[in-house]
Scaffold this motif. Structure first.
Motif, PDB file in Angstrom:
ATOM      1  N   ARG A 112     -56.288 -66.715  49.273  1.00 41.46           N
ATOM      2  CA  ARG A 112     -56.366 -65.336  48.824  1.00 41.46           C
ATOM      3  C   ARG A 112     -57.582 -65.091  47.936  1.00 41.46           C
ATOM      4  O   ARG A 112     -58.241 -64.049  48.029  1.00 41.46           O
ATOM      5  CB  ARG A 112     -55.091 -64.954  48.084  1.00 41.46           C
ATOM      6  CG  ARG A 112     -55.209 -63.651  47.289  1.00 41.46           C
ATOM      7  CD  ARG A 112     -53.890 -63.232  46.691  1.00 41.46           C
ATOM      8  NE  ARG A 112     -53.085 -62.532  47.670  1.00 41.46           N
ATOM      9  CZ  ARG A 112     -52.211 -61.560  47.363  1.00 41.46           C
ATOM     10  NH1 ARG A 112     -52.045 -61.197  46.116  1.00 41.46           N
ATOM     11  NH2 ARG A 112     -51.507 -60.973  48.288  1.00 41.46           N
ATOM     12  N   TYR A 113     -57.905 -66.051  47.073  1.00 43.06           N
ATOM     13  CA  TYR A 113     -58.985 -65.851  46.111  1.00 43.06           C
ATOM     14  C   TYR A 113     -60.278 -66.570  46.493  1.00 43.06           C
ATOM     15  O   TYR A 113     -61.176 -66.732  45.662  1.00 43.06           O
ATOM     16  CB  TYR A 113     -58.536 -66.304  44.712  1.00 43.06           C
ATOM     17  CG  TYR A 113     -57.491 -65.386  44.125  1.00 43.06           C
ATOM     18  CD1 TYR A 113     -57.845 -64.184  43.531  1.00 43.06           C
ATOM     19  CD2 TYR A 113     -56.141 -65.717  44.201  1.00 43.06           C
ATOM     20  CE1 TYR A 113     -56.884 -63.331  43.009  1.00 43.06           C
ATOM     21  CE2 TYR A 113     -55.167 -64.863  43.679  1.00 43.06           C
ATOM     22  CZ  TYR A 113     -55.550 -63.680  43.083  1.00 43.06           C
ATOM     23  OH  TYR A 113     -54.596 -62.823  42.576  1.00 43.06           O
ATOM     24  N   GLY A 114     -60.392 -66.989  47.748  1.00 47.40           N
ATOM     25  CA  GLY A 114     -61.652 -67.541  48.235  1.00 47.40           C
ATOM     26  C   GLY A 114     -62.007 -68.889  47.645  1.00 47.40           C
ATOM     27  O   GLY A 114     -63.188 -69.172  47.404  1.00 47.40           O
ATOM     28  N   ILE A 115     -61.008 -69.742  47.401  1.00 42.78           N
ATOM     29  CA  ILE A 115     -61.245 -71.089  46.906  1.00 42.78           C
ATOM     30  C   ILE A 115     -61.084 -72.057  48.072  1.00 42.78           C
ATOM     31  O   ILE A 115     -60.149 -71.946  48.857  1.00 42.78           O
ATOM     32  CB  ILE A 115     -60.254 -71.447  45.782  1.00 42.78           C
ATOM     33  CG1 ILE A 115     -60.406 -70.468  44.620  1.00 42.78           C
ATOM     34  CG2 ILE A 115     -60.459 -72.877  45.300  1.00 42.78           C
ATOM     35  CD1 ILE A 115     -59.345 -70.616  43.557  1.00 42.78           C
ATOM     36  N   SER A 116     -61.982 -73.007  48.173  1.00 43.38           N
ATOM     37  CA  SER A 116     -61.937 -73.939  49.295  1.00 43.38           C
ATOM     38  C   SER A 116     -60.705 -74.834  49.228  1.00 43.38           C
ATOM     39  O   SER A 116     -60.215 -75.159  48.148  1.00 43.38           O
ATOM     40  CB  SER A 116     -63.209 -74.802  49.314  1.00 43.38           C
ATOM     41  OG  SER A 116     -63.249 -75.652  48.184  1.00 43.38           O
ATOM     42  N   ARG A 117     -60.237 -75.226  50.390  1.00 43.68           N
ATOM     43  CA  ARG A 117     -59.128 -76.175  50.450  1.00 43.68           C
ATOM     44  C   ARG A 117     -59.561 -77.529  49.869  1.00 43.68           C
ATOM     45  O   ARG A 117     -58.721 -78.293  49.381  1.00 43.68           O
ATOM     46  CB  ARG A 117     -58.676 -76.352  51.893  1.00 43.68           C
ATOM     47  CG  ARG A 117     -58.080 -75.081  52.535  1.00 43.68           C
ATOM     48  CD  ARG A 117     -56.641 -74.898  52.115  1.00 43.68           C
ATOM     49  NE  ARG A 117     -56.043 -73.732  52.743  1.00 43.68           N
ATOM     50  CZ  ARG A 117     -55.465 -73.735  53.944  1.00 43.68           C
ATOM     51  NH1 ARG A 117     -55.450 -74.842  54.669  1.00 43.68           N
ATOM     52  NH2 ARG A 117     -54.915 -72.633  54.435  1.00 43.68           N
TER      53      ARG A 117
END
Length: 430
Positions: A112-117
């Motif tokens: 949702r907040y554009g953080i990489s896995r």
């Protein structure tokens, strides 16, 4: 990994091709006859089913709505990773379940907040083994107590195993530094090295009907955590320290899937056909991970047969200044753990070596024990063939290779600071 297994067996077979093939067949045949290996592979596949069911039922949407909208606890990139970090610290009973829970909680918020896995996998991995080694009310503590007890029985040191373990935990510098650096990376949103270019998964379309409910996510997590604790107690005959991690997680996931079926049908979250379909698709998605785990176990066995640990330990030599011994032990344990992919195996190799060296050189014994634990955790943390590395990547939905590359700079910083601390404390305490 397959190449590494073949080359290793080729060396063990004295470069005879036919013998190499026989050794490879025996290696995998032996692994697949081991109950703990089969249970570990099965639990890796079943985790895929659990995660797929939680997502398909609307449990993920329920979690996002609960923490982002109703409670406003997660409303930024910083907040998106904090639930996983906190879960990684709280769930210390077994490193695998720590990674699984932290990954399940963090995935929807990272998307949702554009953080990489990869960043999520780093958080999962950095709060699993380090926390388990700092709060040894688990199998880690049982192993270390046993190894230390062996040194007491041999007459090398006196006192109680528990006392020595507590003292050595105070010198487990890498675990402390890994947690501190992970918190800094989360709080200040620091992406360094390859992490800057890690792949960001676009957020999925959120569930728009009334299926999304927080309980569809919460209860499977509760069942997994409580189930592992219960079965660790049962398999340890009343002593959770002696419980079997692989057996506990295996039976826990079976029961969790059964309870999920009943609960999801009761909540009318999934029809029977949808439940079975999601379970099968989730299991299929984890098949490659199970294969990677199998090859990782094979490489560990090859390294053991080649006596990699004993060979590396010979570099310490007959004499080393006592003030530098802890630093040398830390580096050596890290190399062994990285090469073999196991911190527990490293503890078993290095503690019987480190304690006599410390006694013989009049070096701080607890400091050297802490160096063994720190080095084992560091090498295991970074190794691409470590089960915690693979499971952290699996739980986060990240490729193992990407996870290994992106977390390495953070781990090296923590290791560098730890090495300096071992040298400083070695000088001060010697």
């Amino acid at each position: 990994m397959a190449t590494a297994v073949v080359v290793g067996e080729f060396i063990i077979a004295d470069f005879h091709p036919v013998d190499t093939l026989i050794l490879i067949a025996e290696r995998f045949g032996g692994l697949l006859s081991e109950g703990w290996v089969l249970k570990t592979l099965a639990f890796a596949i079943m985790v895929g089913s659990v995660m797929a069911l939680i997502e398909r039922s609307g449990g993920v949407d329920g979690l996002v709505h609960e923490l982002s909208v109703k409670r406003s606890w997660v409303n930024s990139k910083r907040g998106a990773l904090m639930p996983s970090f906190i879960a990684g610290i709280i769930v210390f009973i077994e490193s695998s379940i720590t990674s699984l829970v932290a990954g399940a909680i963090g995935r929807p918020f990272c998307d949702r907040y554009g953080i990489s896995r990869a960043k999520l996998a780093f958080v999962c991995d950095s709060t699993s083994a380090p926390v388990c080694s700092l709060i040894p009310l688990n199998g880690w503590g049982a192993l270390l107590l046993g190894l230390i007890g062996g040194q007491i029985t041999a007459g090398l040191i006196g006192g109680e195993s528990a006392t020595w373990l507590i003292e050595s935990i105070a010198f487990n510098f890498y675990a402390f530094m890994a947690l501190i650096i992970t918190f800094i990376a989360v709080w200040f949103e620091l992406d360094i090295g390859p992490m800057r270019h890690a792949i960001v998964v676009p957020p999925a379309i959120e569930c728009e009907d009334d299926r999304g409910h927080f309980g569809l996510f919460l209860w499977p997590m509760v069942w997994m955590i409580s189930g592992v604790i219960l079965f660790m107690f049962i398999t340890g005959d009343g002593n959770i320290f002696k419980g079997s991690g692989s057996t506990s997680i295996f039976y826990t996931l079976i029961i969790t899937l059964i309870l999920m079926f009943g609960y999801y049908r009761f909540k009318n979250a999934l029809e029977i056909d949808a439940f079975l379909s999601a379970s099968l698709q989730g299991a299929k998605s984890m098949a490659p991970i199970a294969a990677i785990l199998l090859f990782a176990f094979a490489i560990g066995g090859v390294s053991s047969d080649m006596e990699v640990g004993k060979y590396l330990a010979s570099f310490i030599g007959d004499y080393l200044p006592s003030s530098y011994l802890a630093g040398a032990i830390f580096i050596l344990a890290a190399i062994i753990a990285f090469a073999t992919g196991t911190s527990w195996g490293t503890f078993s190799i290095m503690l019987p070596i480190a304690v006599p060296l410390a006694v013989g050189l009049d070096a701080p014994i607890a400091l050297c024990m802490g160096a063994v634990i720190s080095g084992g955790v560091f090498g295991d943390h970074c190794s691409p063939i470590s089960d915690t590395t693979i499971i952290s990547a699996m739980a986060s939905g990240c490729e193992v290779g990407e996870h290994t590359r992106t977390q390495l700079p953070y781990a090296l910083i923590a290791a560098g600071v730890s090495f300096v601390l071992f040298i400083v404390f070695g000088i001060v305490l010697s």
